[in-house]
Design a protein around this motif. Structure first.
Motif, PDB file in Angstrom:
ATOM      1  N   ASN A  34       0.847  -1.176   0.000  1.00 28.69           N
ATOM      2  CA  ASN A  34       0.000   0.000   0.000  1.00 28.69           C
ATOM      3  C   ASN A  34       0.888   1.231   0.000  1.00 28.69           C
ATOM      4  O   ASN A  34       1.525   1.538   1.001  1.00 28.69           O
ATOM      5  CB  ASN A  34      -0.924  -0.013   1.221  1.00 28.69           C
ATOM      6  CG  ASN A  34      -1.886   1.154   1.223  1.00 28.69           C
ATOM      7  OD1 ASN A  34      -1.781   2.081   0.434  1.00 28.69           O
ATOM      8  ND2 ASN A  34      -2.845   1.104   2.133  1.00 28.69           N
ATOM      9  N   GLU A  35       0.901   1.939  -1.123  1.00 20.27           N
ATOM     10  CA  GLU A  35       1.707   3.150  -1.263  1.00 20.27           C
ATOM     11  C   GLU A  35       0.879   4.418  -1.099  1.00 20.27           C
ATOM     12  O   GLU A  35       1.407   5.515  -1.253  1.00 20.27           O
ATOM     13  CB  GLU A  35       2.364   3.166  -2.645  1.00 20.27           C
ATOM     14  CG  GLU A  35       3.261   1.996  -2.913  1.00 20.27           C
ATOM     15  CD  GLU A  35       3.826   2.012  -4.321  1.00 20.27           C
ATOM     16  OE1 GLU A  35       4.655   2.895  -4.611  1.00 20.27           O
ATOM     17  OE2 GLU A  35       3.420   1.157  -5.120  1.00 20.27           O
ATOM     18  N   ASP A  36      -0.411   4.287  -0.803  1.00 22.59           N
ATOM     19  CA  ASP A  36      -1.295   5.449  -0.688  1.00 22.59           C
ATOM     20  C   ASP A  36      -0.747   6.459   0.314  1.00 22.59           C
ATOM     21  O   ASP A  36      -0.451   6.117   1.463  1.00 22.59           O
ATOM     22  CB  ASP A  36      -2.701   5.026  -0.253  1.00 22.59           C
ATOM     23  CG  ASP A  36      -3.405   4.183  -1.296  1.00 22.59           C
ATOM     24  OD1 ASP A  36      -2.920   4.114  -2.448  1.00 22.59           O
ATOM     25  OD2 ASP A  36      -4.445   3.583  -0.961  1.00 22.59           O
ATOM     26  N   GLY A  37      -0.619   7.693  -0.123  1.00 22.11           N
ATOM     27  CA  GLY A  37      -0.174   8.767   0.750  1.00 22.11           C
ATOM     28  C   GLY A  37       1.311   8.794   1.038  1.00 22.11           C
ATOM     29  O   GLY A  37       1.765   9.623   1.818  1.00 22.11           O
ATOM     30  N   VAL A  38       2.082   7.900   0.418  1.00 25.72           N
ATOM     31  CA  VAL A  38       3.524   7.876   0.640  1.00 25.72           C
ATOM     32  C   VAL A  38       4.201   8.567  -0.532  1.00 25.72           C
ATOM     33  O   VAL A  38       4.046   8.157  -1.681  1.00 25.72           O
ATOM     34  CB  VAL A  38       4.056   6.434   0.789  1.00 25.72           C
ATOM     35  CG1 VAL A  38       5.568   6.457   1.021  1.00 25.72           C
ATOM     36  CG2 VAL A  38       3.351   5.713   1.915  1.00 25.72           C
ATOM     37  N   GLY A  39       4.942   9.606  -0.237  1.00 25.44           N
ATOM     38  CA  GLY A  39       5.605  10.372  -1.280  1.00 25.44           C
ATOM     39  C   GLY A  39       6.881   9.715  -1.762  1.00 25.44           C
ATOM     40  O   GLY A  39       7.255   8.631  -1.312  1.00 25.44           O
TER      41      GLY A  39
END
Length: 159
Positions: A34-39
């Motif tokens: 889950n890469e959501d919200g990771v810059g």
């Protein structure tokens, strides 16, 4: 974040902030990503042999985790800090005549992270085996030179 030093200290983890944290136990073949919200940011990988878990971090946040296979007593997986030396989407081991999809080479003698059928009772010849779908995502997330930290079976937090 990464400093050249003899011992590599594993940063303390605040599991509540990890996008992959879950209260559900993971089993052989399971993974989360889950890469959501990771810059954007520095990517590094931690392999915890004692817990049989691999974790992928970007910008100091966990973006992926999976249950792993690792080496047997006769061919143990080495612990330490390793740069990813080579990436190959389709690789075949010349020593074991075995497919190693999404191979990330860690040592000159062939230890790598690669796709494998992660199941109870299975082991590797020193490599880190990960579920195929996870291996593909990991392959896309890392670059040669990125750091892989393999923690020893003893559970030590320094290498």
């Amino acid at each position: 974040f990464f400093k050249q030093k003899t011992a590599y200290e594993i940063p303390k983890r605040d599991w509540s902030s990890d996008v992959c944290s879950s209260d559900l136990p993971m089993h052989y073949g399971d993974y989360v990503w889950n890469e959501d919200g990771v810059g954007p940011g520095e990517v590094w990988v931690q392999v915890d042999l004692a817990r049989q878990i691999i974790s992928v971090f970007r910008d100091r946040q966990e973006i992926g985790s999976a249950v792993i296979l690792y080496g047997t007593d006769g061919k143990p997986t080495p612990s330490g800090v390793f740069p990813i030396m080579e990436k190959a989407r389709d690789h075949r081991s010349s020593l074991y005549d075995a497919e190693m999809p999404f191979m990330l080479r860690l040592t000159g003698d062939g230890v790598a992270i690669h796709a494998s059928s992660v199941r109870r009772g299975a082991a590797t010849h020193g490599c880190v085996g990960v579920p195929p779908a996870f291996a593909e995502r990991l392959f896309g997330a890392v670059a040669t030179g990125d750091t892989v930290v393999i923690l020893p079976i003893t559970g030590s937090t320094s290498i």
